[in-house]
Enzyme design. Sequence first.
Site, mmCIF file in Angstrom:
data_model
loop_
_atom_site.group_PDB
_atom_site.id
_atom_site.type_symbol
_atom_site.label_atom_id
_atom_site.label_comp_id
_atom_site.label_asym_id
_atom_site.label_seq_id
_atom_site.Cartn_x
_atom_site.Cartn_y
_atom_site.Cartn_z
ATOM 1 N N HIS A 124 9.197 1.234 3.381
ATOM 2 C CA HIS A 124 10.426 1.344 4.231
ATOM 3 C C HIS A 124 11.237 0.094 4.029
ATOM 4 C CE1 HIS A 124 8.093 -1.626 6.152
ATOM 5 N NE2 HIS A 124 6.979 -0.790 6.317
ATOM 6 N N MET A 171 0.960 -1.162 -0.131
ATOM 7 C CA MET A 171 -0.068 0.068 -0.113
ATOM 8 C C MET A 171 0.835 1.385 -0.241
ATOM 9 S SD MET A 171 -3.463 -1.023 2.003
ATOM 10 C CE MET A 171 -2.867 -0.581 3.745
ATOM 11 N N HIS A 214 9.382 -3.267 3.125
ATOM 12 C CA HIS A 214 8.838 -3.738 1.886
ATOM 13 C C HIS A 214 10.127 -3.870 1.078
ATOM 14 C CE1 HIS A 214 5.793 -0.687 3.320
ATOM 15 N NE2 HIS A 214 5.006 -1.461 3.224
ATOM 16 N N SER A 245 6.860 -0.211 9.855
ATOM 17 C CA SER A 245 5.395 0.008 9.507
ATOM 18 C C SER A 245 5.245 1.156 8.775
ATOM 19 C CB SER A 245 4.399 -0.219 10.587
ATOM 20 O OG SER A 245 3.152 -0.009 10.208
ATOM 21 N N SER A 246 4.397 1.621 7.649
ATOM 22 C CA SER A 246 3.997 2.637 7.294
ATOM 23 C C SER A 246 3.518 3.691 8.306
ATOM 24 C CB SER A 246 2.935 2.610 6.049
ATOM 25 O OG SER A 246 3.697 1.792 5.242
ATOM 26 N N GLN A 296 -10.184 -2.652 2.441
ATOM 27 C CA GLN A 296 -9.790 -3.198 3.948
ATOM 28 C C GLN A 296 -9.806 -2.188 4.962
ATOM 29 O OE1 GLN A 296 -6.049 -3.926 1.439
ATOM 30 N NE2 GLN A 296 -5.217 -3.687 3.727
HETATM 31 P P1 AMP Z 1 1.417 -2.937 3.560
HETATM 32 O O1 AMP Z 1 2.094 -1.955 2.418
HETATM 33 O O2 AMP Z 1 1.628 -2.534 4.754
HETATM 34 O O3 AMP Z 1 0.480 -3.641 3.177
HETATM 35 O O4 AMP Z 1 2.660 -4.156 3.102
HETATM 36 C C1 AMP Z 1 2.941 -4.763 2.321
HETATM 37 C C2 AMP Z 1 3.717 -5.953 2.311
HETATM 38 O O5 AMP Z 1 5.155 -5.675 3.102
HETATM 39 C C3 AMP Z 1 3.046 -7.093 3.211
HETATM 40 O O6 AMP Z 1 3.378 -8.206 2.986
HETATM 41 C C4 AMP Z 1 3.633 -6.837 4.847
HETATM 42 O O7 AMP Z 1 3.537 -7.852 5.587
HETATM 43 C C5 AMP Z 1 5.131 -6.629 4.254
HETATM 44 N N1 AMP Z 1 5.789 -5.718 5.478
HETATM 45 C C6 AMP Z 1 5.212 -4.617 5.991
HETATM 46 N N2 AMP Z 1 6.252 -4.251 7.164
HETATM 47 C C7 AMP Z 1 7.137 -5.075 6.963
HETATM 48 C C8 AMP Z 1 8.206 -5.218 7.993
HETATM 49 N N3 AMP Z 1 8.631 -4.454 8.817
HETATM 50 N N4 AMP Z 1 9.166 -6.175 7.509
HETATM 51 C C9 AMP Z 1 8.938 -7.154 6.646
HETATM 52 N N5 AMP Z 1 7.657 -7.019 5.712
HETATM 53 C C10 AMP Z 1 6.790 -6.103 5.983
#
Ligand code: AMP
Length: 279
Positions: free
Chosen positions: A34, A30, A37, A187-188, A61
């Site tokens: 960082h 999304m 990702h 985390s974002s 979601q």
């Molecule tokens: P998101 O953009 O939050 O939907 O995350 C996209 C993908 O990146 C998902 O598969 C998350 O589990 C993964 N992700 C997010 N934060 C981390 C992290 N700190 N370490 C590893 N993978 C991550």
Amino acid sequence: MQIIKNRSALTPAISQLKSNGKTIGFVPTMGALHEGHISLIVRAKADCDVVVCSIFVNPTQFTDAKDLEKYPRPVEEDIKMLQDAGCDILYLPDEKDIYPYGKTITNKFDFGALENMLEGASRPGHFAGVAQVVKILLEIVQPNILFLGQKDYQQYIILKKLVETQRLNIEVKKCPIIREENGLAMSSRNSRLSSELRFKAGIIYATLNYAASLIKILPFAEIETSCFDAMNALDDFEVDYFEILNAENLSEIKIDTKEIVIVTSVIAGGVRLLDNVVV
Ligand code: AMP
């Protein structure tokens, strides 16, 4: 890196690559990228010929309209990071490209108890939205391998089940959690924490490790309660859950359970933070 905004351009481009024998690795995100990702992109690069990343803040979601509105969208920085990481294709759709017929959840998958527990209990409909968008993305991208972060553990289990039950012929790979210096899972949403809370939130990982160290010594219920209470007692911290479960399917632990996961969700200063350790 190619930036493609329409499925009508992306799907044929991928079919062409696959017919030339290339393997496709896919990292759905999304945005507000960082190092967590980027670690997925790097892993996909190592395992596949072509890496496709998508950035789409999926409205279906989000159970809280404010959370959706506040979700960071630094697209230019994201593009730069993906270029630097060697990503081959960025799929950057708008809402119409993903939901040409409207965004109501029509294709509802049945994940049983899995979707109503933990995150699903506090965010009803969240996983239906996640499954809906990922199914659409997988149809568009048609990857050989889907790369997911362990950080969103329940999401990983649900999407693995989606791929299995829909017989999608896609391998799902779980990638390790990348953390900030104090142990806080990247985390974002971390950018929304005050610097004091961001520092203090290192306690979440420390508590998970403490719980892991007690697994063989104390009853699970006792560990869960004491860790929940210890974090919940901190100013500005509200623990949603702290549970010790079967890592394979998030069911209760039985005598034949091979791997254990300790999962927690803490709302720190209004920001929901997820973390887990596999024991
Ligand atoms: P998101 O953009 O939050 O939907 O995350 C996209 C993908 O990146 C998902 O598969 C998350 O589990 C993964 N992700 C997010 N934060 C981390 C992290 N700190 N370490 C590893 N993978 C991550």
